[in-house]
Design an enzyme around this catalytic site. Structure first.
Site, PDB file in Angstrom:
ATOM      1  N   THR A 186       0.813  -1.219   0.000  1.00 37.85           N
ATOM      2  CA  THR A 186       0.000   0.000   0.000  1.00 37.85           C
ATOM      3  C   THR A 186       0.846   1.268   0.000  1.00 37.85           C
ATOM      4  O   THR A 186       1.960   1.284   0.547  1.00 37.85           O
ATOM      5  CB  THR A 186      -0.919   0.015   1.243  1.00 37.85           C
ATOM      6  OG1 THR A 186      -1.513   1.307   1.375  1.00 37.85           O
ATOM      7  CG2 THR A 186      -0.143  -0.257   2.518  1.00 37.85           C
ATOM      8  N   TYR A 189      -1.671   0.169   9.994  1.00 40.60           N
ATOM      9  CA  TYR A 189      -1.933  -0.575   8.755  1.00 40.60           C
ATOM     10  C   TYR A 189      -0.710  -0.491   7.836  1.00 40.60           C
ATOM     11  O   TYR A 189      -0.171  -1.517   7.390  1.00 40.60           O
ATOM     12  CB  TYR A 189      -3.180  -0.007   8.073  1.00 40.60           C
ATOM     13  CG  TYR A 189      -3.359  -0.449   6.655  1.00 40.60           C
ATOM     14  CD1 TYR A 189      -3.497  -1.801   6.345  1.00 40.60           C
ATOM     15  CD2 TYR A 189      -3.392   0.481   5.612  1.00 40.60           C
ATOM     16  CE1 TYR A 189      -3.658  -2.205   5.031  1.00 40.60           C
ATOM     17  CE2 TYR A 189      -3.562   0.086   4.306  1.00 40.60           C
ATOM     18  CZ  TYR A 189      -3.690  -1.256   4.019  1.00 40.60           C
ATOM     19  OH  TYR A 189      -3.840  -1.663   2.718  1.00 40.60           O
TER      20      TYR A 189
END
Ligand code: UDP
Length: 327
Positions: free
Chosen positions: A117, A141
């Site tokens: 990501t 995350y």
């Protein structure tokens, strides 16, 4: 037929990847615990229910199918939740991925495609983010995904596990045939929340922060169509099959849109206004994340077909009105 093990194949991106793999002649084997995925979304190959924290289950699935590669999508992926429950993110994402990587090596499966990501870059205002940019994640995350990237590098050095890492920017849209689409419960992503608000399925959309250092005060993101994204994964698999070395690729378009600009486009596509209210910043959100890389186009020959905002919202809107999964 060659099998590819697709973790998270019952989820939004994983289900689209399964369709793309099937169209490319592979058999996608979905491995999913159905915590956030939907069994109805498994349409293009066998389904194996299981959890990445269960190593014995993973070993059994590798033994059964002897996949030529792994595509690893399964993860918890909500920025806000990761700030509130970091333990869940580290355990599920990092420990789970380590199990998977070790199981792949033990089974002799040497090709690994990983869903990472842009959140691994963190907040680097006014910096063009390419694959060589430093990674300073500001939420759990992103930190968990960066840790998995590090694990992959170590396993390549020690065990020859070749990998392609894709760092996604913001994924939106849906399969134009309507076979699969985006459906999270609870939903936290901008595009589906906005479409729900338009339809009156939920209250007004809250804009998370209007005091960012951007032209209209709202966060800027780079949106990429899920179908283009998964096409890149098939190209990444072919890259590895061609004997090429491990490589990191950003997947974005290089164009940034603010939250307010996304709302404006939705109004145009749906001909309906989006009920919205201004709210406070969401913990962990970066001001601006825009991909500055041509690498996927240059090296993989990736040519995004549907990644303009209007097309993405049009496809998402069609799915939103017609598609659904039952639990
Ligand atoms: N966003 C928002 N309201 C919402 C959900 C998202 O204003 O209800 C904003 C969020 O702050 C971010 C952008 O929309 O700037 C995209 O958020 P999303 O959760 O879709 O993806 P993320 O960037 O967190 O991966």
């Amino acid at each position: 037929m060659q099998h590819v093990l697709v973790t998270g194949g019952a989820g939004y991106i994983g289900s689209h990847a399964c369709k793309a793999l099937a169209q490319a002649g592979y058999v996608p084997v979905t491995f999913d615990n159905l915590v956030t995925g939907w069994q109805d979304a498994v349409k293009f190959g066998p389904f194996e229910k299981g959890d990445l924290l269960d190593r014995a289950r993973l070993d059994a699935v590798f033994a059964r199918y002897q996949p030529v590669a792994v595509m690893h999508f399964a993860a918890l992926s909500q920025v806000g939740e990761s700030m509130a429950e970091p333990g869940r993110y580290w355990r599920n994402n990092v420990t789970g991925s380590l199990n998977l990587i070790e199981a792949a090596v033990a089974a002799g499966c040497e090709q690994f495609v990983f869903s990472s990501t842009c959140a691994t870059y963190g907040d680097q205002d006014n910096v063009v983010l390419d694959e060589t940019s430093e990674q300073h994640p500001i939420n759990a995350y992103g930190a968990s995904k960066r840790a998995i990237e590090d694990i992959l590098r170590d396993f390549e050095a020690a065990h020859g596990l070749r990998h392609v890492i894709f760092r996604y920017f913001n994924v939106a849209g849906a399969d134009p045939d309507g076979e699969v689409g985006e459906f999270h419960q609870p939903e936290t992503h901008l595009v589906p929340l906005m479409l729900d608000a338009i339809e009156g399925k939920r209250d007004a959309l809250t804009i998370h922060g209007t005091d960012y250092d951007t032209p209209d005060g709202t966060c800027i993101r780079d949106y990429v169509h899920v179908c283009d994204l998964v096409d890149a994964h098939v190209l990444g698999l072919k890259w590895l099959e061609g004997g090429k070395g491990s490589r990191v690729f950003n997947l974005g378009t290089g164009s940034g849109f603010s939250v307010r600009e996304v709302l404006d486009h939705s109004r145009e596509v749906t001909n309906k206004s989006v009920p919205c209210v201004d709210g406070p910043r969401r913990p962990g959100d970066c001001t601006k994340l825009v991909s500055g890389s041509q690498r996927a186009e240059d090296d993989l020959g990736w040519r995004p077909q549907r990644s303009n905002l209007r097309q993405m919202i049009t496809d998402a809107w069609r799915w939103h009105q017609n598609g659904h999964y039952d639990r």
